[in-house]
Enzyme design. Structure first.
Site, PDB file in Angstrom:
ATOM      1  N   GLU A 181      -5.079  -1.646  -0.231  1.00 37.91           N
ATOM      2  CA  GLU A 181      -6.346  -0.999   0.104  1.00 37.91           C
ATOM      3  C   GLU A 181      -7.355  -2.099   0.397  1.00 37.91           C
ATOM      4  OE1 GLU A 181      -7.689   3.101  -1.802  1.00 37.91           O
ATOM      5  OE2 GLU A 181      -6.896   1.748  -3.316  1.00 37.91           O
TER       6      GLU A 181
ATOM      7  N   GLU B 252       4.721   4.639  -5.428  1.00 35.79           N
ATOM      8  CA  GLU B 252       3.729   4.275  -4.413  1.00 35.79           C
ATOM      9  C   GLU B 252       3.541   2.756  -4.385  1.00 35.79           C
ATOM     10  OE1 GLU B 252       0.221   6.870  -4.619  1.00 35.79           O
ATOM     11  OE2 GLU B 252      -1.006   5.182  -3.972  1.00 35.79           O
TER      12      GLU B 252
ATOM     13  N   ASP C  40       0.771   0.161  -2.691  1.00 36.41           N
ATOM     14  CA  ASP C  40      -0.560   0.267  -2.063  1.00 36.41           C
ATOM     15  C   ASP C  40      -1.164  -1.041  -1.596  1.00 36.41           C
ATOM     16  OD1 ASP C  40      -0.945   2.926  -2.640  1.00 36.41           O
ATOM     17  OD2 ASP C  40      -1.952   2.550  -4.539  1.00 36.41           O
TER      18      ASP C  40
END
Ligand SMILES: *[C@@H]1O[C@H](CO)[C@@H](O)[C@H](O)[C@H]1NC(C)=O
Length: 289
Positions: free
Chosen positions: A105, A101, A103
């Site tokens: 955010e 993953e 990411d």
């Protein structure tokens, strides 16, 4: 005479327009809205996507394609005003317990207080590699480009073309690197006021709902996973970068300096500097040169 000179130029720029149109993303073709009961909307013939969050629900979407290496750009304009408690997640992820993953955010904040850009990398199901940044602009006023360059040597996080973080392939030192599981792109807008803003102290103010984040100019210059095989774009193609610009991409000195500038001025958390968190010693990738 003037015409004879102009024509090829015109033809070239026409071609360039056609090519770039062909590659410019269309949210109708490239993404599925996955949840939110009508709160996620594709607008302007697929050129704009908005996510919305209210007290009852957030919303989200995911890419139709899965990618294995590439340069993936998306422009985002984040929830303006008092966005405390909201989180806009934008990430690539494979599936399963040993997933990889990458990411981004965005943790909202009170009006006038800066967003936190939270980043992480999971390899083989293991994350705990958080780095957080403030931004050098207000991410709610305009669209800004958030990119990932992902190739077999490294993963680079970029903001408006400026690298902010690199995760290098250190397999030879025993650190897993994402290189065999294709990833989809996901995004969602949701309420996380139990932790997001100042550790959960500041709650979402539902008077400001619905909260809206906007997306445009998606571009995946990337290898697409089709029927168990990776299909990569040609090394060079007109009007677009082509694999040649990202498959072997390494940062030059200028970009390394720009990344250092961001990290020394805008980084607010770095797991590699958090010795209290890792009393047995920092993770390997933090200590290898
Ligand atoms: C919100 O703003 C405050 C004050 O500047 C800051 O301490 C905090 O890190 C910001 N971000 C979040 C997500 O709370």
């Amino acid at each position: 005479m003037a015409n004879a000179l102009l024509l090829p130029i015109l033809a070239c720029s026409l071609l360039a327009v056609m090519v770039s149109t062909a590659f410019a993303g269309n949210f109708n073709n490239d993404f599925d809205i996955t949840w939110g009961d009508g709160r996620a909307k594709v607008l302007n013939n697929g050129q704009l996507l908005t996510l919305s969050l209210d007290k009852a629900s957030g919303s989200g979407f995911q890419s139709k394609s899965e990618y294995l290496f590439g340069k993936i750009d998306m422009q985002l304009k984040l929830v303006p005003g008092n966005s405390a408690g909201t989180v806009t997640a934008y990430y690539l992820s494979s599936q399963g317990p040993t997933h990889d993953e990458i990411d981004f955010e965005f943790l909202g904040n009170l009006s006038g207080d800066p967003y936190t850009l939270h980043t992480n990398v999971f390899t083989q199901g293991k994350g705990n590699r958080e780095m957080q940044f403030k931004l050098w602009f207000d991410p709610t006023k305009d669209f800004h480009t958030y990119s990932v360059i992902w190739n077999p040597q490294q993963i680079i996080f970029m903001v408006d073309g400026t690298p902010i973080r690199v995760f290098r392939n250190l397999e030879t030192k025993g650190v897993a690197f994402p290189k065999s599981q294709a990833m989809r792109i996901y995004s969602s807008l949701w309420n996380a006021d139990d932790w997001a803003t100042r550790g959960g102290l500041i709650k979402t103010d539902w008077k400001n709902a619905p909260f809206i984040a906007s997306y445009r100019s998606f571009n995946a210059d990337a290898c697409v996973w089709v029927a168990g095989r990776s299909r990569c774009p040609a090394a060079r193609k007109m009007g677009g970068g082509g694999a040649g610009t990202w498959m072997d991409y390494r940062m030059d000195v200028t970009n390394q300096k720009r990344m250092l500038w961001v990290q020394s001025n805008y980084m607010i958390y770095n797991y590699c500097a958090d010795r209290k968190r890792f009393p047995q010693g920092l993770p390997t990738e933090c200590t290898v040169n």
